[in-house]
Design an enzyme around this catalytic site. Structure first.
Site, PDB file in Angstrom:
ATOM      1  N   GLY A   1      -9.983   4.020   1.951  1.00  0.00           N
ATOM      2  CA  GLY A   1      -8.761   4.329   2.580  1.00  0.00           C
ATOM      3  C   GLY A   1      -7.399   4.671   2.000  1.00  0.00           C
TER       4      GLY A   1
ATOM      5  N   GLY B   1      -4.334   6.696   2.955  1.00  0.00           N
ATOM      6  CA  GLY B   1      -3.535   6.321   4.415  1.00  0.00           C
ATOM      7  C   GLY B   1      -2.071   5.563   4.138  1.00  0.00           C
ATOM      8  CD  GLN B   2       2.200   3.386   7.875  1.00  0.00           C
ATOM      9  OE1 GLN B   2       1.817   2.699   8.415  1.00  0.00           O
ATOM     10  NE2 GLN B   2       3.581   3.318   8.184  1.00  0.00           N
ATOM     11  CG  LEU B   3      -0.507  -0.553   4.851  1.00  0.00           C
ATOM     12  CD1 LEU B   3      -1.599  -1.634   5.433  1.00  0.00           C
ATOM     13  CD2 LEU B   3       0.465  -1.208   4.288  1.00  0.00           C
TER      14      LEU B   3
ATOM     15  CG  ASP C   1      -9.157   8.470   2.258  1.00  0.00           C
ATOM     16  OD1 ASP C   1      -9.848   8.623   3.112  1.00  0.00           O
ATOM     17  OD2 ASP C   1      -8.080   7.718   2.364  1.00  0.00           O
TER      18      ASP C   1
ATOM     19  CE1 TYR D   1      -6.890  -0.975  13.529  1.00  0.00           C
ATOM     20  CE2 TYR D   1      -5.021  -1.834  14.767  1.00  0.00           C
ATOM     21  CZ  TYR D   1      -5.607  -1.665  13.722  1.00  0.00           C
ATOM     22  OH  TYR D   1      -4.954  -2.035  12.355  1.00  0.00           O
TER      23      TYR D   1
ATOM     24  CE  LYS E   1      -8.323  -3.533  10.806  1.00  0.00           C
ATOM     25  NZ  LYS E   1      -8.756  -3.296   9.651  1.00  0.00           N
TER      26      LYS E   1
END
Ligand code: SER
Length: 319
Positions: free
Chosen positions: A10, A13-15, A36, A141, A145
């Protein structure tokens, strides 16, 4: 000691975008494999196109690159996940199981698993939410988690894997847009302000207090947790982590100091219900005690950097 070879899932993505660069600096350009479903055209470094739902593809990638550490960032976030709950469960959990099993079989040294404030629900103290309340998440989600945290703990206990995890607050960064989360408004509002193009439509109410964290702090927390001696990591589900806390109105007012004509309108939608089930603020004393966590950014300092960096970015795209 073998050389650390890092796989990031991933990574687009943002992080992942920011973490990849930090890990490249720390471990060396050639020792970090970003992965990714697609590669970003501006990406620099080693990249593998990888679908983590495919066990064999993940295992082959780990073996081929002699991976020793995995940062598993693939997930469908809270708001997006509600569009297709069962598919979200399959993807979030399927990818995690593949990472856990491949890590066990390939004897991976360390794994990072991001969790979230989405694990909390209606049965928590909203202010200074403690580390171990009754978790009753509202979104698929959040359920994935919360379950993921327990599976991580299981693999640590049963197989001796060294897996570390953080419950991130809403992450705010300038490098990329957030994607499909309930805290995305806190990123989008800066883009709207800096582009100076009209009124920002906020999908949460003005008074919705949520824990947020600036991306620099979020990445530093990740690296500090991963660098901490294993005996300091007392929590093997996931650590509460605090940056600062604010409402859309407070964030808007901070931006307005720089853009006095900037306007906001509030149109709460289904994401309001999600946000209302999350903490106002977080008790992260375990992270402080166990691995010396301390955020550097508050609302004002984050706002300053966000505006400065986005201005640079937009100027560069216009020229
Ligand atoms: N930022 C995430 C979301 O809003 C929470 O982890 O879904």
């Amino acid at each position: 000691m073998r050389t650390d070879k890092i796989l990031i899932t991933g990574a687009g993505g943002q992080l992942g975008t920011v973490l990849t660069k930090q890990l490249q600096e720390k471990h060396g350009f050639d020792n970090v494999i970003a992965s990714d479903l697609i590669i970003n055209s501006s990406f620099e470094g080693c990249f593998e196109v990888l679908d983590v739902t495919n066990f064999d593809a993940l295992k082959n990638c780990v073996l081929k690159n002699e991976i020793t550490q995995i940062y598993h960032l693939v997930a469908i976030l809270s708001a997006k996940g509600e569009e297709a709950p069962l598919q979200t469960w399959d993807i979030n959990m399927g990818c995690l199981f593949n990472v856990l099993e491949v890590s066990r079989l390939c004897k991976i040294d360390k794994i990072f698993y991001p969790s979230s404030i989405a694990v909390f629900g209606d049965n928590i103290e909203r202010d200074n939410t403690p580390q171990s309340p009754n978790l009753t998440p509202l979104t698929v989600y959040g359920i994935s988690k919360a379950s993921g945290e327990n599976w991580v703990n299981y693999y640590c206990n049963k197989y001796g894997l060294d897996i570390r995890s953080i419950r991130y607050p809403g992450v705010v960064g300038y490098q990329s847009l957030a994607g499909g989360g309930t805290t995305d408004y806190a990123v989008d509002i800066f883009h709207k302000a800096v582009r100076e193009e009209g009124v920002f439509s906020c999908f949460l109410k003005a008074s919705t207090q949520l824990p947020l964290i600036f991306i620099d702090d979020a990445i530093r927390a990740t690296i500090e947790l991963m660098d901490a001696p294993a005996q300091n990591i007392k929590i093997r589900t996931s650590y509460n982590l605090a940056g600062f806390t604010c409402t859309p109105e407070e964030l808007y007012n901070a931006i307005k100091q720089v853009y006095p004509d900037f306007k906001i309108a509030y149109y709460p939608d289904f994401r309001q219900v999600i946000a209302d089930s999350w903490p106002n603020s977080i008790d992260d004393s375990s992270a402080i005690d166990d691995w010396n966590w301390k955020p550097k950014f508050d609302l004002e300092s984050m706002t300053h950097v966000m505006i400065k960096e986005l201005k640079k970015k937009f100027k560069a795209t216009i020229v």
